[in-house]
Design a protein around this motif. Structure first.
Motif, PDB file in Angstrom:
ATOM      1  N   ASP A  73       2.236   1.507 -36.131  1.00 23.29           N
ATOM      2  CA  ASP A  73       1.708   0.150 -36.300  1.00 23.29           C
ATOM      3  C   ASP A  73       1.053  -0.287 -34.999  1.00 23.29           C
ATOM      4  N   VAL A  79      -7.662  -4.875 -33.973  1.00 22.66           N
ATOM      5  CA  VAL A  79      -8.981  -5.112 -34.553  1.00 22.66           C
ATOM      6  C   VAL A  79      -9.473  -6.492 -34.132  1.00 22.66           C
ATOM      7  N   ILE A 113     -12.434  -1.856 -34.320  1.00 20.38           N
ATOM      8  CA  ILE A 113     -11.213  -1.360 -33.697  1.00 20.38           C
ATOM      9  C   ILE A 113     -11.389  -1.368 -32.186  1.00 20.38           C
ATOM     10  N   GLU A 171      -4.549   1.617 -42.962  1.00 18.75           N
ATOM     11  CA  GLU A 171      -4.860   0.335 -43.586  1.00 18.75           C
ATOM     12  C   GLU A 171      -4.807  -0.773 -42.553  1.00 18.75           C
ATOM     13  N   ARG A 172      -5.476  -1.865 -42.894  1.00 22.52           N
ATOM     14  CA  ARG A 172      -5.390  -3.062 -42.067  1.00 22.52           C
ATOM     15  C   ARG A 172      -4.222  -3.891 -42.547  1.00 22.52           C
ATOM     16  N   GLY A 204      -5.145  -8.873 -40.759  1.00 20.58           N
ATOM     17  CA  GLY A 204      -6.509  -8.413 -40.549  1.00 20.58           C
ATOM     18  C   GLY A 204      -6.773  -7.902 -39.154  1.00 20.58           C
ATOM     19  N   THR A 205      -5.779  -8.035 -38.256  1.00 18.71           N
ATOM     20  CA  THR A 205      -5.992  -7.602 -36.872  1.00 18.71           C
ATOM     21  C   THR A 205      -5.160  -6.380 -36.485  1.00 18.71           C
ATOM     22  N   LEU A 256      -3.368  -2.421 -37.483  1.00 20.43           N
ATOM     23  CA  LEU A 256      -3.631  -1.185 -38.207  1.00 20.43           C
ATOM     24  C   LEU A 256      -2.314  -0.462 -38.461  1.00 20.43           C
ATOM     25  N   VAL A 263      -8.432   1.285 -44.929  1.00 20.50           N
ATOM     26  CA  VAL A 263      -9.633   1.326 -44.107  1.00 20.50           C
ATOM     27  C   VAL A 263     -10.613   2.287 -44.774  1.00 20.50           C
TER      28      VAL A 263
END
Length: 209
Positions: A119, A124, A129, A146-147, A151-152, A154, A190
């Protein structure tokens, strides 16, 4: 030009009322509401099918799924609290996806499944990235990524195991690694990343330290 009334109800195919408007599609409010519910259900099913197609079978085939609250607390599909130590509070993927409790779905990691999540927090920015995170992604095998819900972040998913969870804070780098007794909020894949899990090299976590 004269407009003729519809002869039959769009839902039940019964006769329309004599005084129905020319553009009426349903014979009653009950049929209109039922048709609305059917459209909503169809749309939910469509969205669920698209979502399922973006989640690896290695995850969706396991009954490790929970919902989560706005405060990121794991929930059962009926909205009661769930626990990462209580398998009876988890559900299969389809049931969790269809549930309306909470804000979304999460996957519970268990040591027996040998699934590891790396994690990267705050990785992002403005849709790109950040360099420190990209360097980590480039060092690891290509895998399902995945995001996070924010949303920030990964999430990189692998097959493997780690002896214990790790949390690394180094400058702007914020890295967490888990494989047991933790649930991970599942976000959006992603684009361009694999739809399966790669094997995590044995020394990969040590290289992140």
């Amino acid at each position: 030009m004269e407009t003729t009334c519809r002869a039959d109800c769009d839902r039940c195919a019964g006769p329309m009322p004599l005084l129905a408007r020319a553009d009426a599609r349903f014979c009653s409010s009950a049929c209109r509401q039922a048709a609305y519910r059917e459209r909503q259900r169809t749309e939910r099913n469509r969205v669920a099918a698209e979502r399922a197609a973006r989640v690896p079978a290695e995850l969706s085939s396991r009954a490790r799924w929970v919902r989560y609250s706005s405060r990121k607390v794991p929930l059962r599909v009926d909205g009661r609290f769930a626990s990462v130590n209580d398998p009876s509070s988890w559900s299969d993927f389809e049931t969790a996806l269809a549930a309306t409790a909470g804000a979304g779905t999460g996957f519970v990691l268990t040591a027996s499944d040998r699934i590891v999540v790396v994690d990267l927090d705050h990785a992002v920015e403005a849709g790109r990235i950040l360099p420190w995170a990209q360097a980590i992604v480039d060092r690891l095998p290509a895998t399902y990524m995945e995001r996070g819900a924010s949303g920030t972040g990964l999430h990189l998913w692998f097959r493997g195991s780690v002896a214990a969870g790790r949390r690394i804070r180094r400058g702007e780098e914020a890295i967490e690694v888990y494989s047991d007794r933790r649930y991970i909020i599942v976000g959006d894949r992603v684009p361009g990343t694999p739809l399966d899990l790669a094997e995590l090299p044995e020394d990969a976590v040590e290289q992140l330290l």
